[in-house]
Enzyme design. Structure first.
Site, short mmCIF file in Angstrom:
data_model
loop_
_atom_site.label_atom_id
_atom_site.label_comp_id
_atom_site.label_asym_id
_atom_site.label_seq_id
_atom_site.Cartn_x
_atom_site.Cartn_y
_atom_site.Cartn_z
CE LYS A 236 -3.91 -2.12 2.43
NZ LYS A 236 -4.75 -2.01 3.65
CE1 TYR B 60 -9.46 -2.59 -1.16
CE2 TYR B 60 -8.68 -0.79 -2.53
CZ TYR B 60 -8.43 -1.82 -1.65
OH TYR B 60 -7.13 -2.08 -1.26
CG PHE C 89 -14.46 1.26 5.35
CD1 PHE C 89 -13.85 0.75 4.21
CD2 PHE C 89 -15.23 0.42 6.13
CE1 PHE C 89 -14.02 -0.58 3.84
CE2 PHE C 89 -15.40 -0.92 5.77
CZ PHE C 89 -14.79 -1.42 4.62
NE ARG D 194 -6.82 -13.63 4.93
CZ ARG D 194 -7.19 -12.36 4.77
NH1 ARG D 194 -6.80 -11.69 3.70
NH2 ARG D 194 -7.93 -11.76 5.67
CB THR E 11 -7.08 -5.90 9.59
OG1 THR E 11 -7.49 -7.01 8.78
CG2 THR E 11 -7.34 -4.61 8.83
NE ARG F 215 -2.44 -6.04 7.04
CZ ARG F 215 -3.47 -6.76 6.60
NH1 ARG F 215 -3.98 -7.72 7.36
NH2 ARG F 215 -3.98 -6.53 5.42
CG ASN G 210 -3.27 -2.60 7.00
OD1 ASN G 210 -3.06 -2.36 5.82
ND2 ASN G 210 -4.37 -3.22 7.40
CG HIS H 274 -5.49 -6.16 -0.38
ND1 HIS H 274 -6.73 -6.25 0.18
CD2 HIS H 274 -5.51 -6.92 -1.49
CE1 HIS H 274 -7.49 -7.03 -0.57
NE2 HIS H 274 -6.76 -7.45 -1.60
CD GLU I 169 -8.47 -9.13 -4.09
OE1 GLU I 169 -9.23 -8.53 -3.31
OE2 GLU I 169 -7.44 -9.74 -3.69
#
Length: 140
Positions: A11, A51, A59, A87, A93, A104, A114, A117, A128
């Site tokens: 990110k 998204y 959000f 993950r 998260t 993270r 964070n 993704h 995706e």
């Protein structure tokens, strides 16, 4: 265990802090292989499309604004049980709740900033990956 592919985004908060290499090293140390990668600056339309599942959530606007605030690195990762493994190495998260040694926990600033993704299921990963990559760009 099955060899599979998953999708990952490094990110804007992480690319701004020049953490791409450190994050990739953690992914590789976890047994994942980067088989496609590119740095992009998402447009608002791209972020809203990516998204779209969150469109009705409160959000959504902030998420799209954040994800278009700077460049991101989109990736296809491959490995044994790649979705679960990614993950696990990403961590929870909320960085404050993530396990020690996860991306993270190590680099995340807060629940929004964070660093990463990752896809949560095979169907999500396929969607995706296809959003950002053509098959010819994925080289395993």
């Amino acid at each position: 265990m099955a060899l599979e592919r998953t999708f990952s985004i490094i990110k804007p908060d992480a690319t701004a802090r020049n953490l791409t290499g450190k994050i990739n090293a953690m992914l590789e140390e976890a047994g994942l292989r980067v088989v496609a990668q590119k740095r992009v600056h998402m447009s608002r339309a791209q972020a809203e499309g990516f998204y779209a599942v969150h469109r009705e959530r409160p959000f959504f606007g902030d998420l799209c604004a954040y994800m278009t605030s700077g460049p991101v690195v989109v990736q296809v990762l491959e490995g044994q049980d790649a979705i679960a493994r990614n993950r696990e190495v990403m961590g929870a998260t909320d960085p404050a709740k993530a396990a020690d040694g996860t991306i993270r926990r190590t680099f995340g600033e807060n629940i929004e900033r964070n660093c990463v993704h990752g896809s949560d299921a095979p169907e999500t990963a396929a969607t995706e990956i296809a959003y950002f990559f053509s098959q010819i760009e994925i080289v395993g």
